[in-house]
Design a protein around this motif. Structure first.
Motif, mmCIF file in Angstrom:
data_model
loop_
_atom_site.group_PDB
_atom_site.id
_atom_site.type_symbol
_atom_site.label_atom_id
_atom_site.label_comp_id
_atom_site.label_asym_id
_atom_site.label_seq_id
_atom_site.Cartn_x
_atom_site.Cartn_y
_atom_site.Cartn_z
ATOM 1 N N TYR A 155 1.139 -1.056 0.219
ATOM 2 C CA TYR A 155 -0.330 0.041 -0.104
ATOM 3 C C TYR A 155 0.707 1.501 0.097
ATOM 4 O O TYR A 155 0.934 2.453 -1.115
ATOM 5 C CB TYR A 155 -0.840 -0.467 1.142
ATOM 6 C CG TYR A 155 -2.316 1.034 1.201
ATOM 7 C CD1 TYR A 155 -3.440 0.364 0.818
ATOM 8 C CD2 TYR A 155 -2.034 2.496 1.821
ATOM 9 C CE1 TYR A 155 -4.097 1.824 0.656
ATOM 10 C CE2 TYR A 155 -2.760 3.260 1.415
ATOM 11 C CZ TYR A 155 -4.227 2.707 0.653
ATOM 12 O OH TYR A 155 -5.185 3.663 0.981
ATOM 13 N N PHE B 288 -5.395 -0.274 -4.390
ATOM 14 C CA PHE B 288 -4.569 -0.750 -4.110
ATOM 15 C C PHE B 288 -5.633 -2.218 -4.016
ATOM 16 O O PHE B 288 -4.354 -2.851 -5.308
ATOM 17 C CB PHE B 288 -4.595 -1.244 -3.013
ATOM 18 C CG PHE B 288 -4.100 -2.606 -1.907
ATOM 19 C CD1 PHE B 288 -2.816 -1.894 -1.797
ATOM 20 C CD2 PHE B 288 -4.708 -3.242 -1.081
ATOM 21 C CE1 PHE B 288 -2.276 -3.157 -0.484
ATOM 22 C CE2 PHE B 288 -4.331 -3.959 -0.160
ATOM 23 C CZ PHE B 288 -3.152 -4.655 -0.314
ATOM 24 N N SER C 210 -2.008 2.499 7.630
ATOM 25 C CA SER C 210 -2.527 1.509 7.054
ATOM 26 C C SER C 210 -3.864 1.295 7.623
ATOM 27 O O SER C 210 -5.005 1.326 8.618
ATOM 28 C CB SER C 210 -2.207 -0.096 7.765
ATOM 29 O OG SER C 210 -0.754 0.076 7.117
ATOM 30 N N LEU D 223 -7.130 -3.602 4.610
ATOM 31 C CA LEU D 223 -5.986 -4.307 3.753
ATOM 32 C C LEU D 223 -6.190 -5.904 3.811
ATOM 33 O O LEU D 223 -5.029 -6.194 3.143
ATOM 34 C CB LEU D 223 -5.075 -3.296 3.758
ATOM 35 C CG LEU D 223 -4.146 -2.157 3.899
ATOM 36 C CD1 LEU D 223 -3.406 -1.641 3.964
ATOM 37 C CD2 LEU D 223 -4.822 -2.083 2.380
#
Length: 662
Positions: free
Chosen positions: A39, A55, A111, A115
């Motif tokens: 990322y 992403f 983050s 993810l």
């Protein structure tokens, strides 16, 4: 996170990386390390909560590059926190996240929350094998890489400390653009092998090297703890070397290795190190150093046996890795039954807070990434740490409305583990104003809970009913979805919970629905929908979802939607309340997934973060349209009054809001 400064010491001061060509070989990815680094390397902003669509596409390109170069990939993820050795480190890092979470900055590095889930979705799409360690994954990554003849790719300086047979490749030094050479493609990369470090410090052995690394401090050993030892080492080395020490080498790592290379026996070195330590703390420090050394020298090795288990279907996707595992079992002369017993014996050692062996089916689900680590950590510690993201300081944590979703599941776990009814409290660490707080949740009100041992015997309807109650969705509300394909139902339920409990205005919901339309119904494809098919009756993956409209109108709509997202990067100031709501949605969706998985997925989960969560688009849409007097007309103009698309948008909106009173 590794040993502070070791990465720079190895890569820059000693220059121990050597260029290699990756082609027709095997690699193992440390999943947690890779998706965070991926990322970052894609230069995607964290400010708006996550650019999951971008992403997703970058990650697909990454794995496509490995496929072109005939590289077999396997991915290992971290599991649960099985002991308290790293608790202080985890809490310290979590507090730092809280510190950053209320500071608005384009360069913020927190983050995004989903993810991992997005990364796993890509692995499933591309049929790449993966598995989770039961606990922290570093040791298991090393052991499995050695068994499967893999280079290990990650971004964690701890891997410089292990004896990896093929070596360690820092992800930052992998050029993911395939290079053609003669009749094949390869990826250029930089490789580290531990032999190159041992050759630099003649006399060092793997055992004494591991002790040297431990002295530099890691997640388990505080640097302050070994400070007296280091003062002794520094003085000794400087006396011996006198004026020979290069200024470039004056780091803890160099002093530790320079001192340690004079010892053939790690035991003698250890006792010599402990001489400056007082009696009261000597034993404790010795145990810490021994434990840390053993991790580097004899890493835990359980995942290879999972290749013999049909319970880990995600691991068995590559026949070549399965074959290598089988060859290893043949060398051990172990049959499937012996392997099964070996696995179960290892699992039985993982105990709950009340010293019960955690049910095998929960741990199997954890390793197959079908169960959140939250549940295992609650069983073991009665606590869990919630990672902060961009939030409004004066508002409650983005987890406050999501946590109630999962509490009924946690009550089931406590009922199973507790013989006495008076132990019904759990601790969830999350942000309160500017601090990470230890927040107590009392589960005594959840009296009528399912027996954990009977969880897998529940019917589909019973499990769906449980999940629906967690999301406060009634049967009447679910009837609003009857005309919509079941692929949408779980997504609709999660959005309905979010929209209702957060008491939002319609513009927030339209932002999410239009994000979905953008990724499902507006992408370019040669296969178009037939006129007599209702779009929302089709599966998410059906090619006929791509609405057949005039190409010029399609292009105009897509350009408008793209321009909405682009404008946000020109802003100088940001409205944190919009980002806060986006992150509230993420935690609610994440905990909804946790509950659905806990009940063995009674609802199909087909709409993933990259389909509908794009932070910059969400922010830009809400910021631009929240002041429109007639939102319906504004959206109609945005979509060029294209009836087919507007019908989908309105049908989804009504399905979510019809029973909320909007």
């Amino acid at each position: 996170m590794g040993i502070r400064g070791l990465q720079t010491f190895i890569e820059q001061k000693l220059s121990l990386l050597n260029e290699i060509e990756l082609h027709n070989c095997n690699v193992l990815f440390d999943g947690n390390s890779i998706y965070h680094q991926m990322y970052k390397e894609c230069h995607l902003t964290c400010l708006f909560g996550g650019e999951y669509d971008k992403f997703y596409h970058h990650c697909k390109q990454l794995f496509e590059s490995f496929r072109i170069c005939q590289i077999n990939v396997i991915v290992v993820f971290d599991g649960a926190r099985l002991d308290d050795r790293k608790l202080s480190t985890v809490l310290q890092r979590s507090q730092k996240r809280v510190d950053y979470s209320t500071k608005m900055s384009v360069n913020i590095e927190l983050s995004p929350l989903l993810l991992r889930q997005t990364f796993i979705n890509i692995l499933n799409e591309m049929n790449i094998p993966y598995i989770s360690a039961l606990g922290e994954g570093d040791d298991e990554c090393v052991s499995l890489a050695n068994h499967l003849d893999c280079y290990l790719i990650a971004r964690d300086s701890d891997y410089y400390c292990y004896n990896l047979l093929k070596g360690y490749i820092p992800f930052y030094y992998v050029d993911v653009n395939p290079i053609k050479k003669n009749s094949y493609f390869y990826l250029s990369a930089q490789l580290f092998t531990i032999d190159s470090l041992l050759e630099k410090f003649i006399g060092l052995k793997p055992s004494t090297l591991s002790l040297a690394f431990c002295l530099c401090g890691n997640d388990y050993i505080n640097e302050n703890t070994v400070e007296p030892i280091f003062n002794h080492i520094t003085t000794t080395v400087e006396k011996a070397e006198k004026n020979k020490i290069n200024k470039n080498n004056r780091t803890k790592h160099w002093y530790a290795m320079q001192w340690m290379k004079h010892f053939d026996d790690v035991e003698i070195a250890l006792q010599k190190l402990l001489e400056p330590i007082g009696k009261t703390s000597k034993k404790k420090i010795e145990m810490q150093l021994r434990s840390a050394c053993q991790s580097y020298l004899n890493p835990t090795d359980t995942l290879i046996y999972r290749f013999a288990s049909l319970k880990n279907e995600n691991l068995l996707k590559n026949v070549y890795f399965v074959q290598l595992a089988r060859e290893y079992f043949d060398k051990l002369d172990m049959n499937d039954e012996q392997i099964r017993i070996h696995i179960e014996n290892g699992l039985s050692e993982i105990k709950s807070k009340n010293n019960h062996s955690i049910p095998t089916f929960l741990l199997d689900s954890l390793t197959d990434l079908h169960l959140s680590v939250t549940f295992i950590e609650i069983l073991i510690h009665r606590s869990f740490v919630c990672s902060a993201h961009v939030e409004i300081e004066q508002e409650p944590s983005i987890y406050v409305d999501a946590i109630p979703i999962v509490l009924p599941c946690l009550a089931i776990l406590l009922k199973w583990d507790n013989k006495e009814e008076d132990d019904q409290d759990i601790i969830l660490y999350h942000r309160v104003l500017k601090q990470l707080k230890r927040c107590k949740y009392d589960l005594t009100d959840y009296n009528d809970v399912i027996d954990l041992n009977h969880l897998n015997s529940l019917s589909l309807i019973e499990r769906q009913d449980f999940v629906s109650k967690c999301l406060k969705i009634s049967f009447t509300q679910q009837e609003q979805y009857n005309h919509i394909h079941t692929d949408y139902h779980f997504w609709l339920m999660s959005l309905q919970y979010w929209y209702s409990i957060r008491r939002l205005t319609p513009v927030y919901l339209y932002a999410i629905i239009i994000s979905l339309i953008k990724s499902i119904h507006l992408i370019d494809n040669d296969t178009f929908q037939l006129d007599d098919i209702e779009p929302l009756t089709l599966s998410i993956n059906d090619n006929r979802n791509h609405i057949q409209i005039d190409p010029v109108i399609r292009g105009t709509i897509k350009l408008k939607l793209k321009d909405i997202s682009k404008k946000v990067y020109d802003l100088k100031k940001f409205d944190c309340s919009i980002i806060h709501e986006f992150n509230c949605l993420q935690t609610i969706y994440m905990y909804s997934i946790h509950v659905n998985e806990f009940l063995n997925q009674p609802f199909s989960y087909k709409i993933f973060p990259h389909h509908f969560l794009c932070g910059s688009f969400f922010y830009a849409f809400v910021e631009h349209y929240e002041t429109k007097r007639n939102l319906s007309d504004a959206i109609s103009a945005l979509f060029e009054k294209e009836t087919k698309l507007l019908t989908i948008i309105n049908n989804l909106f009504m399905a979510i809001t019809s029973d909320i009173g909007c």
